[in-house]
Design a protein around this motif. Structure first.
Motif, PDB file in Angstrom:
ATOM      1  N   LEU A 283     -15.091   9.794  11.325  1.00 14.27           N
ATOM      2  CA  LEU A 283     -14.767  10.280   9.984  1.00 14.27           C
ATOM      3  C   LEU A 283     -13.743   9.367   9.322  1.00 14.27           C
ATOM      4  O   LEU A 283     -13.845   9.045   8.131  1.00 14.27           O
ATOM      5  N   GLU A 284     -12.746   8.925  10.086  1.00 11.38           N
ATOM      6  CA  GLU A 284     -11.735   8.022   9.540  1.00 11.38           C
ATOM      7  C   GLU A 284     -12.356   6.675   9.178  1.00 11.38           C
ATOM      8  O   GLU A 284     -11.989   6.056   8.164  1.00 11.38           O
ATOM      9  N   ALA A 285     -13.283   6.214   9.992  1.00 12.13           N
ATOM     10  CA  ALA A 285     -13.947   4.936   9.717  1.00 12.13           C
ATOM     11  C   ALA A 285     -14.772   5.012   8.433  1.00 12.13           C
ATOM     12  O   ALA A 285     -14.774   4.066   7.631  1.00 12.13           O
ATOM     13  N   VAL A 286     -15.465   6.130   8.243  1.00 11.88           N
ATOM     14  CA  VAL A 286     -16.242   6.301   7.011  1.00 11.88           C
ATOM     15  C   VAL A 286     -15.308   6.373   5.806  1.00 11.88           C
ATOM     16  O   VAL A 286     -15.584   5.792   4.750  1.00 11.88           O
ATOM     17  N   HIS A 287     -14.196   7.084   5.968  1.00 14.40           N
ATOM     18  CA  HIS A 287     -13.218   7.181   4.878  1.00 14.40           C
ATOM     19  C   HIS A 287     -12.704   5.788   4.505  1.00 14.40           C
ATOM     20  O   HIS A 287     -12.581   5.451   3.303  1.00 14.40           O
ATOM     21  N   ALA A 288     -12.437   4.958   5.505  1.00 17.43           N
ATOM     22  CA  ALA A 288     -11.976   3.598   5.238  1.00 17.43           C
ATOM     23  C   ALA A 288     -13.051   2.784   4.516  1.00 17.43           C
ATOM     24  O   ALA A 288     -12.752   1.998   3.600  1.00 17.43           O
ATOM     25  N   SER A 289     -14.298   2.981   4.917  1.00 21.11           N
ATOM     26  CA  SER A 289     -15.406   2.297   4.237  1.00 21.11           C
ATOM     27  C   SER A 289     -15.513   2.718   2.784  1.00 21.11           C
ATOM     28  O   SER A 289     -15.780   1.894   1.891  1.00 21.11           O
ATOM     29  N   MET A 290     -15.308   3.998   2.527  1.00 18.39           N
ATOM     30  CA  MET A 290     -15.370   4.493   1.161  1.00 18.39           C
ATOM     31  C   MET A 290     -14.295   3.839   0.299  1.00 18.39           C
ATOM     32  O   MET A 290     -14.552   3.408  -0.835  1.00 18.39           O
ATOM     33  N   GLU A 291     -13.085   3.755   0.835  1.00 13.58           N
ATOM     34  CA  GLU A 291     -11.988   3.112   0.098  1.00 13.58           C
ATOM     35  C   GLU A 291     -12.305   1.646  -0.170  1.00 13.58           C
ATOM     36  O   GLU A 291     -11.985   1.111  -1.236  1.00 13.58           O
ATOM     37  N   LYS A 292     -12.938   0.995   0.784  1.00 10.89           N
ATOM     38  CA  LYS A 292     -13.251  -0.431   0.674  1.00 10.89           C
ATOM     39  C   LYS A 292     -14.382  -0.685  -0.336  1.00 10.89           C
ATOM     40  O   LYS A 292     -14.298  -1.630  -1.145  1.00 10.89           O
ATOM     41  N   LEU A 293     -15.421   0.152  -0.291  1.00  6.77           N
ATOM     42  CA  LEU A 293     -16.633  -0.116  -1.066  1.00  6.77           C
ATOM     43  C   LEU A 293     -16.587   0.423  -2.498  1.00  6.77           C
ATOM     44  O   LEU A 293     -17.244  -0.123  -3.385  1.00  6.77           O
ATOM     45  N   LEU A 294     -15.844   1.488  -2.710  1.00 10.35           N
ATOM     46  CA  LEU A 294     -15.881   2.151  -4.016  1.00 10.35           C
ATOM     47  C   LEU A 294     -15.540   1.236  -5.189  1.00 10.35           C
ATOM     48  O   LEU A 294     -16.221   1.266  -6.218  1.00 10.35           O
ATOM     49  N   PRO A 295     -14.514   0.394  -5.092  1.00  8.64           N
ATOM     50  CA  PRO A 295     -14.164  -0.446  -6.249  1.00  8.64           C
ATOM     51  C   PRO A 295     -15.272  -1.413  -6.675  1.00  8.64           C
ATOM     52  O   PRO A 295     -15.229  -1.951  -7.782  1.00  8.64           O
ATOM     53  N   SER A 296     -16.256  -1.639  -5.816  1.00 11.02           N
ATOM     54  CA  SER A 296     -17.330  -2.591  -6.144  1.00 11.02           C
ATOM     55  C   SER A 296     -18.441  -1.970  -6.975  1.00 11.02           C
ATOM     56  O   SER A 296     -19.352  -2.685  -7.426  1.00 11.02           O
ATOM     57  N   LEU A 297     -18.392  -0.661  -7.204  1.00  7.17           N
ATOM     58  CA  LEU A 297     -19.492   0.026  -7.873  1.00  7.17           C
ATOM     59  C   LEU A 297     -19.204   0.263  -9.353  1.00  7.17           C
ATOM     60  O   LEU A 297     -18.096   0.678  -9.716  1.00  7.17           O
ATOM     61  N   PRO A 298     -20.198   0.041 -10.208  1.00 10.25           N
ATOM     62  CA  PRO A 298     -20.003   0.233 -11.651  1.00 10.25           C
ATOM     63  C   PRO A 298     -19.610   1.653 -12.033  1.00 10.25           C
ATOM     64  O   PRO A 298     -18.874   1.865 -12.995  1.00 10.25           O
ATOM     65  N   ARG A 299     -20.107   2.642 -11.289  1.00  6.83           N
ATOM     66  CA  ARG A 299     -19.815   4.038 -11.612  1.00  6.83           C
ATOM     67  C   ARG A 299     -18.670   4.585 -10.754  1.00  6.83           C
ATOM     68  O   ARG A 299     -18.666   5.748 -10.367  1.00  6.83           O
ATOM     69  N   GLU A 300     -17.706   3.734 -10.492  1.00  5.02           N
ATOM     70  CA  GLU A 300     -16.579   4.104  -9.631  1.00  5.02           C
ATOM     71  C   GLU A 300     -15.880   5.365 -10.123  1.00  5.02           C
ATOM     72  O   GLU A 300     -15.560   6.264  -9.322  1.00  5.02           O
ATOM     73  N   ALA A 301     -15.634   5.474 -11.406  1.00  2.00           N
ATOM     74  CA  ALA A 301     -14.873   6.614 -11.930  1.00  2.00           C
ATOM     75  C   ALA A 301     -15.618   7.923 -11.710  1.00  2.00           C
ATOM     76  O   ALA A 301     -15.018   8.942 -11.335  1.00  2.00           O
ATOM     77  N   VAL A 302     -16.930   7.914 -11.926  1.00  2.00           N
ATOM     78  CA  VAL A 302     -17.740   9.122 -11.729  1.00  2.00           C
ATOM     79  C   VAL A 302     -17.757   9.504 -10.253  1.00  2.00           C
ATOM     80  O   VAL A 302     -17.591  10.672  -9.883  1.00  2.00           O
ATOM     81  N   ILE A 303     -17.955   8.513  -9.382  1.00  2.00           N
ATOM     82  CA  ILE A 303     -18.002   8.763  -7.938  1.00  2.00           C
ATOM     83  C   ILE A 303     -16.672   9.322  -7.452  1.00  2.00           C
ATOM     84  O   ILE A 303     -16.628  10.304  -6.696  1.00  2.00           O
ATOM     85  N   ARG A 304     -15.588   8.719  -7.901  1.00  2.00           N
ATOM     86  CA  ARG A 304     -14.269   9.171  -7.469  1.00  2.00           C
ATOM     87  C   ARG A 304     -14.027  10.619  -7.903  1.00  2.00           C
ATOM     88  O   ARG A 304     -13.541  11.449  -7.121  1.00  2.00           O
ATOM     89  N   ALA A 305     -14.363  10.944  -9.151  1.00  2.00           N
ATOM     90  CA  ALA A 305     -14.161  12.305  -9.650  1.00  2.00           C
ATOM     91  C   ALA A 305     -14.998  13.305  -8.860  1.00  2.00           C
ATOM     92  O   ALA A 305     -14.537  14.404  -8.525  1.00  2.00           O
ATOM     93  N   SER A 306     -16.234  12.927  -8.539  1.00  2.00           N
ATOM     94  CA  SER A 306     -17.111  13.805  -7.762  1.00  2.00           C
ATOM     95  C   SER A 306     -16.558  14.043  -6.360  1.00  2.00           C
ATOM     96  O   SER A 306     -16.477  15.192  -5.886  1.00  2.00           O
ATOM     97  N   LEU A 307     -16.148  12.980  -5.684  1.00  2.00           N
ATOM     98  CA  LEU A 307     -15.666  13.102  -4.308  1.00  2.00           C
ATOM     99  C   LEU A 307     -14.344  13.853  -4.233  1.00  2.00           C
ATOM    100  O   LEU A 307     -14.131  14.686  -3.347  1.00  2.00           O
ATOM    101  N   GLU A 308     -13.447  13.571  -5.164  1.00  2.00           N
ATOM    102  CA  GLU A 308     -12.156  14.248  -5.140  1.00  2.00           C
ATOM    103  C   GLU A 308     -12.275  15.706  -5.574  1.00  2.00           C
ATOM    104  O   GLU A 308     -11.514  16.558  -5.108  1.00  2.00           O
ATOM    105  N   GLY A 309     -13.256  16.003  -6.416  1.00  2.00           N
ATOM    106  CA  GLY A 309     -13.424  17.375  -6.890  1.00  2.00           C
ATOM    107  C   GLY A 309     -14.229  18.253  -5.958  1.00  2.00           C
ATOM    108  O   GLY A 309     -13.869  19.414  -5.737  1.00  2.00           O
ATOM    109  N   ARG A 310     -15.316  17.696  -5.373  1.00  2.00           N
ATOM    110  CA  ARG A 310     -16.218  18.555  -4.598  1.00  2.00           C
ATOM    111  C   ARG A 310     -16.645  17.950  -3.262  1.00  2.00           C
ATOM    112  O   ARG A 310     -17.444  18.558  -2.546  1.00  2.00           O
ATOM    113  N   GLY A 311     -16.157  16.762  -2.922  1.00  2.00           N
ATOM    114  CA  GLY A 311     -16.559  16.128  -1.679  1.00  2.00           C
ATOM    115  C   GLY A 311     -15.695  16.571  -0.506  1.00  2.00           C
ATOM    116  O   GLY A 311     -14.650  17.187  -0.680  1.00  2.00           O
ATOM    117  N   ALA A 312     -16.140  16.230   0.717  1.00  2.00           N
ATOM    118  CA  ALA A 312     -15.354  16.591   1.907  1.00  2.00           C
ATOM    119  C   ALA A 312     -15.843  15.830   3.130  1.00  2.00           C
ATOM    120  O   ALA A 312     -17.029  15.499   3.252  1.00  2.00           O
TER     121      ALA A 312
END
Length: 434
Positions: A283-312
Motif C-alpha cells: 500500500l505504501e509503495a502504491v501511494h509513493a507511485s501515485m505521488e510520483k506519477l500524478l504530476p505527469s497527468l493533464p487532469r492532475e487537479a481532477v484526479i487529486r480532488a477525486s482521490l482526496e475526497g473519495r479515494g482510499a
C-alpha cells in the motif's frame, strides 16, 4: 496528497468505511424543477422548444430541427477524415464488442417453448425493441467508445432503428464520435443534447421520432430527465459517479495499480478509487507511485480532488476479507490484481465488471476488450447488470392450452379465482370444462 488510509483492524473502521462509501444520489431540487419545465415544454411545443433550448444551451441556431440532423454521408466522411490509426482502432474495438454481444445473444436472447404431458405449449418469445435512443455526451467530454457500447448490442439484438443525440456546443462536431456512429451503424443522428434531447426522444416531435428506450450517459440534467420519462419509455439506468476498486496481493508493479486508480479518478471529482490489500508495504509503495506519477497527468487537479475526497487505501487482514469488503461495496469496476485471480473470483458476488490479473487494466474494458462498459454504479451491482443485448429485447410468454389441459388447469384456476372474489375469471375457466 491527503489520501485516506484505513485499516480493517482499527476500532473505528466501520464508521470510517461508511463515510467513505456515502454518496447521495439525490438530484438537486433546482435541477429537478428545471428539468420538469424543459420536459413539459418539449412535450407541448416539440421542435420549436428543441430549437430554443439548443440555441440557448449549445449556442447553435438552426431554421429547423431537420438542419440539426447529421446524414449518413457526413458520418462516412467523418470516418474517412480521422487518422488511419484511429479508424483501425474503432473498427477493431467494434469487432470485439460485436463478437462478445453475439455470444451473449446465443446465451440469453433466444425464444424457446415446450409441451407438457397434457399437450399445452408453454414458452417464451424474445423480440427486439423497435426503436432506441442513444444519448452521447458532448462539450467537455466526447466518448466514441460509448457509441460503440450502446449501438452495437442494440444492432445485435435486432433493433430496427437507432437514433443518436449528441450536443455540439458552438456547433463543434467531434469527428471521432461521428466516425464511431458510422462504424456502429447508427441510423440517424441529431445534434441536440441535455434534458430537451431526452424529452424529444421520449415524446417525439415533428422531426424526431419517439423511441421505446433511451440508453447512454449524461450529466445531472440528463440523468434527471431519464428518471422523469421512465414509464413513457424504458431507460438503461441512472448512473452515479464512476468507481474502481482494486484488490491486490502485492505482486503487481505499484505503478500499474496507481495508474489504474487514476484512470477512474480522472473522470470527475466525485469518482471513487479504492485499493484493498493485506500487504501494508505494498500500500505504501502504491501511494509513493501515485505521488510520483500524478504530476505527469493533464487532469492532475481532477484526479487529486477525486482521490482526496473519495479515494482510499485500505489495509485488510487477508485477501478473503478484501473480497468481503468488495461485496459490501459492489463496485462498478473491480480489478483482482493478483497472481492467482481465479482463486479469488469465486468469492466475489457483486460487481459490474471483474478484471482478472495484473495485465487486465480496467481501461481495456472501457474501450476494446468486448464486454460492455456501461455498468451499474453506486452499489447497484447488488441487483443490476451491465448493459447488454438483453436491454434491447423484451420477452413475451407463450401459452397454448389444449382441450385436455383446459380441464385440469380450468379447475385449478376456478378454485383460486373464487378465492380471490373474481367470479368472471372463474367463469371464463369453467366454461371450457366438459
Amino acid at each position: 496528497m491527503k489520501l485516506r488510509q484505513l485499516s480493517t483492524a482499527a476500532a473505528d473502521f466501520s464508521n470510517e468505511f461508511e463515510r467513505l462509501r456515502h454518496w447521495s444520489a439525490e438530484t438537486d431540487a433546482a435541477i429537478e424543477g428545471r428539468v420538469a419545465e424543459i420536459l413539459a415544454d418539449v412535450r407541448k411545443r416539440g421542435d420549436a422548444a428543441v430549437l430554443d433550448y439548443t440555441a440557448r444551451f449549445d449556442r447553435v441556431n438552426a431554421d429547423g430541427v431537420g438542419a440539426l440532423e447529421i446524414g449518413q454521408a457526413e458520418l462516412q466522411a467523418a470516418l474517412a477524415s480521422i487518422t488511419p490509426e484511429q479508424r483501425d482502432a474503432l473498427q477493431a474495438a467494434a469487432k470485439r464488442v460485436r463478437a462478445y454481444h453475439e455470444r451473449q445473444l446465443q446465451a440469453c436472447g433466444l425464444s424457446w417453448s415446450y409441451r407438457d404431458e397434457d399437450g399445452n405449449l408453454l414458452g417464451q418469445k424474445v423480440t427486439p425493441v423497435d426503436r432506441v435512443g442513444l444519448y452521447v455526451p458532448g462539450g467537455k467530454a466526447a466518448y466514441p467508445s460509448s457509441v460503440l457500447m450502446n449501438a452495437i448490442p442494440a444492432h445485435v439484438a435486432g433493433v430496427q432503428e437507432i437514433i443518436m443525440v449528441v450536443p455540439t456546443p458552438d456547433g463543434v462536431r467531434n469527428p471521432l464520435v461521428l466516425a464511431a456512429a458510422a462504424v456502429a451503424g447508427v441510423h440517424r443522428v441529431f445534434t441536440i443534447g441535455g434534458a430537451q434531447a431526452v424529452a424529444a426522444l421520449a415524446y417525439g416531435t415533428a422531426t424526431i421520432p419517439r423511441v421505446d428506450k433511451i440508453t447512454g450517459p449524461g450529466n445531472a440534467y440528463v440523468a434527471s430527465a431519464k428518471k422523469h420519462v421512465f414509464g413513457q419509455v424504458g431507460i438503461d439506468m441512472i448512473a452515479g459517479p464512476s468507481e474502481i476498486l482494486v484488490i491486490a496481493d502485492g505482486t503487481t508493479p505499484p505503478d500499474w495499480v496507481a495508474m489504474d486508480l487514476f484512470s477512474q479518478a480522472e473522470h470527475d471529482e466525485l469518482a471513487q478509487s479504492i485499493l484493498l490489500s493485506p500487504d501494508a508495504a505494498y500500500l505504501e509503495a502504491v501511494h509513493a507511485s501515485m505521488e510520483k506519477l500524478l504530476p505527469s497527468l493533464p487532469r492532475e487537479a481532477v484526479i487529486r480532488a477525486s482521490l482526496e475526497g473519495r479515494g482510499a487505501l485500505i489495509l485488510t487482514r487477508s485477501m478473503e476479507e478484501a473480497c468481503e469488503i468488495s461485496n459490501a461495496i459492489a463496485p462498478e469496476h473491480l480489478e483482482i490484481s493478483a497472481a492467482e485471480p481465479q482463486r479469488w473470483e469465486p468469492l466475489l458476488r457483486h460487481a459490474g465488471a471483474i478484471f482478472m490479473g495484473a495485465y487486465t487494466s480496467e481501461s481495456l474494458g472501457d474501450y476494446c476488450a468486448g464486454p460492455n462498459h456501461v455498468l451499474p454504479t453506486s452499489s447497484t451491482a447488488r441487483f443490476s447488470s451491465p448493459l447488454g443485448v438483453y436491454d434491447f429485447q423484451k420477452r413475451s410468454s407463450l401459452i397454448e392450452v389444449s382441450e385436455k389441459g383446459a380441464q385440469e388447469l380450468g379447475r385449478i384456476a376456478s378454485v383460486l379465482a373464487h378465492g380471490e372474489g373474481l367470479q368472471a375469471h372463474a367463469r371464463a375457466a369453467e366454461l371450457r370444462l366438459k
